[in-house]
Design a protein around this motif. Structure first.
Motif, PDB file in Angstrom:
ATOM      1  N   VAL A 297       3.295   1.876   2.489  1.00 38.50           N
ATOM      2  CA  VAL A 297       5.215   2.348   2.104  1.00 38.50           C
ATOM      3  C   VAL A 297       4.423   3.500   1.783  1.00 38.50           C
ATOM      4  O   VAL A 297       3.837   3.882   1.553  1.00 38.50           O
ATOM      5  CB  VAL A 297       4.497   1.646   1.442  1.00 38.50           C
ATOM      6  N   LEU A 298       5.080   4.801   2.829  1.00 32.80           N
ATOM      7  CA  LEU A 298       5.853   6.280   2.703  1.00 32.80           C
ATOM      8  C   LEU A 298       6.932   6.323   1.644  1.00 32.80           C
ATOM      9  O   LEU A 298       7.756   6.159   1.528  1.00 32.80           O
ATOM     10  CB  LEU A 298       5.656   7.234   3.075  1.00 32.80           C
ATOM     11  N   ALA A 299       6.437   6.858   0.289  1.00 36.14           N
ATOM     12  CA  ALA A 299       7.200   7.551  -1.265  1.00 36.14           C
ATOM     13  C   ALA A 299       7.386   9.118  -0.657  1.00 36.14           C
ATOM     14  O   ALA A 299       6.248   9.362  -0.557  1.00 36.14           O
ATOM     15  CB  ALA A 299       6.466   6.910  -2.835  1.00 36.14           C
ATOM     16  N   ALA A 300       8.431   8.981  -0.786  1.00 40.25           N
ATOM     17  CA  ALA A 300       8.910  10.544  -0.544  1.00 40.25           C
ATOM     18  C   ALA A 300       9.973  10.991  -1.052  1.00 40.25           C
ATOM     19  O   ALA A 300      11.096   9.531  -1.174  1.00 40.25           O
ATOM     20  CB  ALA A 300       8.317  11.293   1.414  1.00 40.25           C
TER      21      ALA A 300
ATOM     22  N   ARG B 190       1.095  -0.972   0.044  1.00 38.79           N
ATOM     23  CA  ARG B 190      -0.017   0.009   0.149  1.00 38.79           C
ATOM     24  C   ARG B 190       0.886   1.116   0.401  1.00 38.79           C
ATOM     25  O   ARG B 190       1.282   1.287   1.028  1.00 38.79           O
ATOM     26  CB  ARG B 190      -0.511   0.047   1.444  1.00 38.79           C
ATOM     27  N   VAL B 191       0.663   1.905  -0.995  1.00 36.23           N
ATOM     28  CA  VAL B 191       1.664   3.072  -1.182  1.00 36.23           C
ATOM     29  C   VAL B 191       1.296   3.962  -1.412  1.00 36.23           C
ATOM     30  O   VAL B 191       0.483   3.826  -2.230  1.00 36.23           O
ATOM     31  CB  VAL B 191       3.339   2.924  -3.003  1.00 36.23           C
ATOM     32  N   ARG B 192       1.649   5.327  -0.453  1.00 42.45           N
ATOM     33  CA  ARG B 192       1.095   6.343  -0.941  1.00 42.45           C
ATOM     34  C   ARG B 192       2.568   7.795  -0.665  1.00 42.45           C
ATOM     35  O   ARG B 192       3.703   7.202  -0.656  1.00 42.45           O
ATOM     36  CB  ARG B 192       0.579   7.201   0.164  1.00 42.45           C
ATOM     37  N   ALA B 193       1.944   8.218  -2.313  1.00 33.55           N
ATOM     38  CA  ALA B 193       3.229   9.415  -1.773  1.00 33.55           C
ATOM     39  C   ALA B 193       3.334  10.705  -2.273  1.00 33.55           C
ATOM     40  O   ALA B 193       1.987  11.058  -1.753  1.00 33.55           O
ATOM     41  CB  ALA B 193       4.303   9.520  -3.826  1.00 33.55           C
ATOM     42  N   LEU B 194       4.364  11.785  -1.354  1.00 33.59           N
ATOM     43  CA  LEU B 194       4.402  12.733  -0.479  1.00 33.59           C
ATOM     44  C   LEU B 194       4.537  13.087  -1.727  1.00 33.59           C
ATOM     45  O   LEU B 194       5.606  13.668  -2.411  1.00 33.59           O
ATOM     46  CB  LEU B 194       5.145  13.059   0.036  1.00 33.59           C
ATOM     47  N   ILE B 195       3.710  14.542  -2.401  1.00 36.93           N
ATOM     48  CA  ILE B 195       4.072  14.960  -3.868  1.00 36.93           C
ATOM     49  C   ILE B 195       3.458  16.708  -3.392  1.00 36.93           C
ATOM     50  O   ILE B 195       2.333  16.487  -2.485  1.00 36.93           O
ATOM     51  CB  ILE B 195       2.860  14.639  -5.240  1.00 36.93           C
ATOM     52  N   SER B 196       4.060  17.722  -3.587  1.00 34.90           N
ATOM     53  CA  SER B 196       3.997  18.708  -3.666  1.00 34.90           C
ATOM     54  C   SER B 196       2.419  19.266  -4.058  1.00 34.90           C
ATOM     55  O   SER B 196       2.161  18.779  -4.962  1.00 34.90           O
ATOM     56  CB  SER B 196       4.958  20.246  -4.572  1.00 34.90           C
ATOM     57  N   ALA B 197       1.727  20.622  -3.230  1.00 38.03           N
ATOM     58  CA  ALA B 197       0.441  20.679  -3.643  1.00 38.03           C
ATOM     59  C   ALA B 197       0.617  22.271  -4.616  1.00 38.03           C
ATOM     60  O   ALA B 197      -0.028  23.134  -4.163  1.00 38.03           O
ATOM     61  CB  ALA B 197      -0.512  21.190  -2.598  1.00 38.03           C
TER      62      ALA B 197
END
Length: 151
Positions: free
Chosen positions: A126-129, A68-75
């Motif tokens: 899982v955090l992709a950053a 389960r992947v989430r990614a921190l992405i600029s807004a």
């Protein structure tokens, strides 16, 4: 004319980029080093934080494992394109950025994104950053990501 200012061109760029990533993923010979250290985390459902700048495009390789992947992405508008791209690989975007010291009155949603990232990690996701931050220096851990990992 910029991609981010032309929605139709932006969508085309995202489709082409996704096709390119899939092609590279399928035609690359993968060799994982140190996987024995990650496997207990993967098996035990512990949260993990990934990836340095310059390594994000191969994130789909991690999503195949059923993570389960989430990614921190600029807004911002550039982040819109990136969020659209990662969504094609089943990655959910957490939108926000660290506050810029030069613009203290501008909230970029970083606190909300950090709270979402923390909850996701606690649930074993899982955090992709890019822990070196949007402004670098390259491969130098930034304080906010260190604090998130410590929590």
């Amino acid at each position: 004319m910029r991609l981010r200012e032309t929605p139709r061109l932006g969508r085309l760029a995202v489709r082409l980029a996704a096709a390119w990533v899939r092609w590279v993923e399928r035609t690359t010979r993968w060799q994982e080093e140190g996987g024995e250290h990650l496997q207990p985390l993967r098996d035990g459902g512990a949260g993990m934080i990934l990836i340095w700048h310059g390594r994000m495009l191969m994130l789909p390789a991690e999503t195949r494992a059923g993570a389960r992947v989430r990614a921190l992405i600029s807004a911002n508008r550039d982040g819109d394109l990136i969020a659209d791209l990662v969504a094609r690989f089943g990655v959910t975007a957490l939108r926000g950025s660290a506050r810029d010291a030069r613009k203290p009155d501008k909230d970029k949603g970083g606190a909300d994104a950090a709270r979402g990232a923390y909850a996701h990690l606690r649930a074993g996701g899982v955090l992709a950053a890019t822990p070196d931050g949007p402004r670098g220096p390259c491969r130098r851990l930034q304080p906010g990501m260190a604090a998130l990992a410590a929590l």
